[in-house]
Design an enzyme around this catalytic site. Sequence first.
Site, PDB file in Angstrom:
ATOM      1  N   ARG A   1       0.146  -8.862  13.456  1.00 24.91           N
ATOM      2  CA  ARG A   1      -0.502  -7.769  12.712  1.00 24.91           C
ATOM      3  C   ARG A   1      -1.464  -8.328  11.666  1.00 24.91           C
ATOM      4  O   ARG A   1      -2.540  -7.788  11.452  1.00 24.91           O
ATOM      5  CB  ARG A   1       0.561  -6.885  12.040  1.00 24.91           C
ATOM      6  CG  ARG A   1       1.237  -5.937  13.021  1.00 24.91           C
ATOM      7  CD  ARG A   1       2.562  -5.414  12.504  1.00 24.91           C
ATOM      8  NE  ARG A   1       2.486  -4.743  11.230  1.00 24.91           N
ATOM      9  CZ  ARG A   1       3.504  -4.571  10.407  1.00 24.91           C
ATOM     10  NH1 ARG A   1       4.717  -5.024  10.749  1.00 24.91           N
ATOM     11  NH2 ARG A   1       3.349  -3.944   9.279  1.00 24.91           N
TER      12      ARG A   1
ATOM     13  N   ARG B   1      12.048  -1.926  10.617  1.00 27.98           N
ATOM     14  CA  ARG B   1      11.052  -1.431  11.576  1.00 27.98           C
ATOM     15  C   ARG B   1      10.932  -2.371  12.768  1.00 27.98           C
ATOM     16  O   ARG B   1      11.053  -3.579  12.637  1.00 27.98           O
ATOM     17  CB  ARG B   1       9.677  -1.340  10.880  1.00 27.98           C
ATOM     18  CG  ARG B   1       9.395  -0.006  10.269  1.00 27.98           C
ATOM     19  CD  ARG B   1       8.187  -0.005   9.364  1.00 27.98           C
ATOM     20  NE  ARG B   1       6.963  -0.550   9.930  1.00 27.98           N
ATOM     21  CZ  ARG B   1       5.789  -0.536   9.284  1.00 27.98           C
ATOM     22  NH1 ARG B   1       5.705  -0.011   8.081  1.00 27.98           N
ATOM     23  NH2 ARG B   1       4.710  -1.048   9.827  1.00 27.98           N
TER      24      ARG B   1
ATOM     25  N   LYS C   1       0.835  -1.215   0.000  1.00 24.16           N
ATOM     26  CA  LYS C   1       0.000   0.000   0.000  1.00 24.16           C
ATOM     27  C   LYS C   1       0.862   1.254   0.000  1.00 24.16           C
ATOM     28  O   LYS C   1       0.653   2.173  -0.775  1.00 24.16           O
ATOM     29  CB  LYS C   1      -0.925   0.035   1.242  1.00 24.16           C
ATOM     30  CG  LYS C   1      -1.790  -1.207   1.413  1.00 24.16           C
ATOM     31  CD  LYS C   1      -2.662  -1.125   2.651  1.00 24.16           C
ATOM     32  CE  LYS C   1      -1.906  -1.072   3.977  1.00 24.16           C
ATOM     33  NZ  LYS C   1      -1.151  -2.287   4.307  1.00 24.16           N
TER      34      LYS C   1
ATOM     35  N   ARG D   1      11.929  -6.107   4.305  1.00 22.60           N
ATOM     36  CA  ARG D   1      11.719  -4.653   4.147  1.00 22.60           C
ATOM     37  C   ARG D   1      12.753  -3.873   4.958  1.00 22.60           C
ATOM     38  O   ARG D   1      13.074  -4.197   6.093  1.00 22.60           O
ATOM     39  CB  ARG D   1      10.327  -4.258   4.618  1.00 22.60           C
ATOM     40  CG  ARG D   1      10.181  -2.723   4.699  1.00 22.60           C
ATOM     41  CD  ARG D   1       8.766  -2.250   4.817  1.00 22.60           C
ATOM     42  NE  ARG D   1       8.053  -2.790   5.947  1.00 22.60           N
ATOM     43  CZ  ARG D   1       6.735  -2.649   6.108  1.00 22.60           C
ATOM     44  NH1 ARG D   1       6.023  -2.029   5.213  1.00 22.60           N
ATOM     45  NH2 ARG D   1       6.160  -3.178   7.155  1.00 22.60           N
TER      46      ARG D   1
ATOM     47  N   ARG E   1      -9.188   1.374   9.725  1.00 16.90           N
ATOM     48  CA  ARG E   1      -8.799  -0.008  10.002  1.00 16.90           C
ATOM     49  C   ARG E   1      -9.863  -0.741  10.808  1.00 16.90           C
ATOM     50  O   ARG E   1      -9.689  -1.923  11.106  1.00 16.90           O
ATOM     51  CB  ARG E   1      -7.517   0.015  10.826  1.00 16.90           C
ATOM     52  CG  ARG E   1      -6.262  -0.338  10.056  1.00 16.90           C
ATOM     53  CD  ARG E   1      -5.133  -0.182  11.027  1.00 16.90           C
ATOM     54  NE  ARG E   1      -3.984  -0.939  10.701  1.00 16.90           N
ATOM     55  CZ  ARG E   1      -2.946  -0.468  10.036  1.00 16.90           C
ATOM     56  NH1 ARG E   1      -2.958   0.753   9.575  1.00 16.90           N
ATOM     57  NH2 ARG E   1      -1.894  -1.226   9.848  1.00 16.90           N
TER      58      ARG E   1
HETATM   59  P1  AP5 Z   1       4.968  -1.655   1.769  1.00 18.73           P
HETATM   60  O1  AP5 Z   1       4.587  -0.811   0.604  1.00 18.73           O
HETATM   61  O2  AP5 Z   1       5.815  -1.081   2.824  1.00 18.73           O
HETATM   62  O3  AP5 Z   1       3.639  -2.343   2.391  1.00 18.73           O
HETATM   63  P2  AP5 Z   1       2.425  -1.730   3.227  1.00 18.73           P
HETATM   64  O4  AP5 Z   1       1.186  -2.373   2.692  1.00 18.73           O
HETATM   65  O5  AP5 Z   1       2.488  -0.252   3.236  1.00 18.73           O
HETATM   66  O6  AP5 Z   1       2.751  -2.372   4.634  1.00 18.73           O
HETATM   67  P3  AP5 Z   1       2.809  -1.826   6.125  1.00 18.73           P
HETATM   68  O7  AP5 Z   1       3.464  -2.934   6.914  1.00 18.73           O
HETATM   69  O8  AP5 Z   1       3.446  -0.484   6.221  1.00 18.73           O
HETATM   70  O9  AP5 Z   1       1.315  -1.749   6.475  1.00 18.73           O
HETATM   71  P4  AP5 Z   1       0.682  -1.833   7.842  1.00 18.73           P
HETATM   72  O10 AP5 Z   1      -0.708  -1.523   7.429  1.00 18.73           O
HETATM   73  O11 AP5 Z   1       0.838  -3.047   8.633  1.00 18.73           O
HETATM   74  O12 AP5 Z   1       1.513  -0.802   8.718  1.00 18.73           O
HETATM   75  P5  AP5 Z   1       1.228   0.688   9.164  1.00 18.73           P
HETATM   76  O13 AP5 Z   1       2.507   1.417   9.059  1.00 18.73           O
HETATM   77  O14 AP5 Z   1       0.006   1.228   8.507  1.00 18.73           O
HETATM   78  O15 AP5 Z   1       5.669  -2.979   1.191  1.00 18.73           O
HETATM   79  C1  AP5 Z   1       6.163  -3.995   2.045  1.00 18.73           C
HETATM   80  C2  AP5 Z   1       7.500  -4.535   1.489  1.00 18.73           C
HETATM   81  O16 AP5 Z   1       7.279  -5.200   0.254  1.00 18.73           O
HETATM   82  C3  AP5 Z   1       8.545  -3.438   1.198  1.00 18.73           C
HETATM   83  O17 AP5 Z   1       9.828  -3.954   1.434  1.00 18.73           O
HETATM   84  C4  AP5 Z   1       8.362  -3.162  -0.306  1.00 18.73           C
HETATM   85  O18 AP5 Z   1       9.560  -2.710  -0.909  1.00 18.73           O
HETATM   86  C5  AP5 Z   1       7.956  -4.539  -0.823  1.00 18.73           C
HETATM   87  N1  AP5 Z   1       6.997  -4.490  -1.925  1.00 18.73           N
HETATM   88  C6  AP5 Z   1       5.970  -3.620  -2.114  1.00 18.73           C
HETATM   89  N2  AP5 Z   1       5.269  -3.933  -3.206  1.00 18.73           N
HETATM   90  C7  AP5 Z   1       5.863  -5.045  -3.744  1.00 18.73           C
HETATM   91  C8  AP5 Z   1       5.597  -5.867  -4.879  1.00 18.73           C
HETATM   92  N3  AP5 Z   1       4.576  -5.611  -5.699  1.00 18.73           N
HETATM   93  N4  AP5 Z   1       6.391  -6.944  -5.094  1.00 18.73           N
HETATM   94  C9  AP5 Z   1       7.432  -7.221  -4.254  1.00 18.73           C
HETATM   95  N5  AP5 Z   1       7.752  -6.474  -3.172  1.00 18.73           N
HETATM   96  C10 AP5 Z   1       6.963  -5.402  -2.907  1.00 18.73           C
HETATM   97  O19 AP5 Z   1       0.839   0.507  10.700  1.00 18.73           O
HETATM   98  C11 AP5 Z   1       1.774   0.158  11.688  1.00 18.73           C
HETATM   99  C12 AP5 Z   1       1.101   0.173  13.064  1.00 18.73           C
HETATM  100  O20 AP5 Z   1       0.580   1.496  13.357  1.00 18.73           O
HETATM  101  C13 AP5 Z   1      -0.140  -0.746  13.205  1.00 18.73           C
HETATM  102  O21 AP5 Z   1       0.242  -2.067  13.512  1.00 18.73           O
HETATM  103  C14 AP5 Z   1      -0.907  -0.039  14.342  1.00 18.73           C
HETATM  104  O22 AP5 Z   1      -0.348  -0.336  15.603  1.00 18.73           O
HETATM  105  C15 AP5 Z   1      -0.669   1.442  14.067  1.00 18.73           C
HETATM  106  N6  AP5 Z   1      -1.718   2.024  13.203  1.00 18.73           N
HETATM  107  C16 AP5 Z   1      -1.537   2.629  11.989  1.00 18.73           C
HETATM  108  N7  AP5 Z   1      -2.709   3.042  11.498  1.00 18.73           N
HETATM  109  C17 AP5 Z   1      -3.659   2.711  12.405  1.00 18.73           C
HETATM  110  C18 AP5 Z   1      -5.078   2.862  12.449  1.00 18.73           C
HETATM  111  N8  AP5 Z   1      -5.754   3.435  11.437  1.00 18.73           N
HETATM  112  N9  AP5 Z   1      -5.732   2.393  13.539  1.00 18.73           N
HETATM  113  C19 AP5 Z   1      -5.075   1.838  14.569  1.00 18.73           C
HETATM  114  N10 AP5 Z   1      -3.730   1.650  14.589  1.00 18.73           N
HETATM  115  C20 AP5 Z   1      -3.035   2.079  13.510  1.00 18.73           C
END
Ligand code: AP5
Length: 223
Positions: A172, A161, A14, A128, A89
């Site tokens: 997660r 991270r 994403k 990552r 979420r």
């Molecule tokens: P990447 O693009 O980083 O993936 P992502 O979907 O953004 O993954 P995240 O882990 O950041 O999402 P998340 O939703 O768990 O975490 P968030 O930061 O929101 O890609 C992943 C990897 O794959 C990278 O290495 C990339 O290079 C590679 N890649 C990408 N596309 C590819 C492809 N097509 N092919 C191959 N490789 C590829 O949340 C973290 C924490 O914050 C949560 O756990 C929670 O505690 C808190 N939080 C955040 N938002 C909320 C909310 N709304 N409510 C409550 N808690 C929240």
Amino acid sequence: MMNIIFLGPPGAGKGTQAKLVAERFHIPHISTGDMLREAVTNGSELGKKVKNIMESGELVPDDLMVDIVKERIGRADCKKGFILDGFPRTIVQANALDEVLKGMNKEIEGTVYFKIEEEEVVKRISARRVCSKCGAVYNLVYSPPKVNGICDKCGAPIYQRDDDKEETVRKRYSVYIEKTVNLLDFYKKQGKLFEVDASKDIEKVKSKVGEIMAKIGGEKWLH
Ligand code: AP5
């Protein structure tokens, strides 16, 4: 107007795609995860509240998240639209978002669902790495930096991270299944759900996301 949500499991890509779309269409990429991590790094009150929750892979309370997003989407740079990455979420967050937008005479135009299996997510996230300075995201397997350990864009060191350990990633993912996956139905019922096969490579996903953006916002979003 282009008010879009990117929805899907952790590691689905994403953030990677949201950055590309934001650059291409000049609308802000609003990543709640990035905002919270910045708060933790700065040691702010918010950061202190959420640090342990994030490290454990649980969700931050809805009221906190709604306040953060409400303030952010009310800023001037969101006038033409925005991409929400990582929010909503929960159903509570989704309903609150609809209410907030209604108050601004706006609405969500489309939700892009990044569909991918758990094992692929675990594989991607374990490789990552993120730049400690500019936040650029790399993958040691699929998109490594040119020089080992160093960001291509700004030359700062890259790091893993705190919540990217396999055990936490699985946690997660289970939180996603428990609390977030039912948002697919929420947006499907509103006729706003668009699906992309997120297991494909970055270029293929990018082109599919581009097609979806054109479908949602019209041809002008392709140019
Ligand atoms: P990447 O693009 O980083 O993936 P992502 O979907 O953004 O993954 P995240 O882990 O950041 O999402 P998340 O939703 O768990 O975490 P968030 O930061 O929101 O890609 C992943 C990897 O794959 C990278 O290495 C990339 O290079 C590679 N890649 C990408 N596309 C590819 C492809 N097509 N092919 C191959 N490789 C590829 O949340 C973290 C924490 O914050 C949560 O756990 C929670 O505690 C808190 N939080 C955040 N938002 C909320 C909310 N709304 N409510 C409550 N808690 C929240």
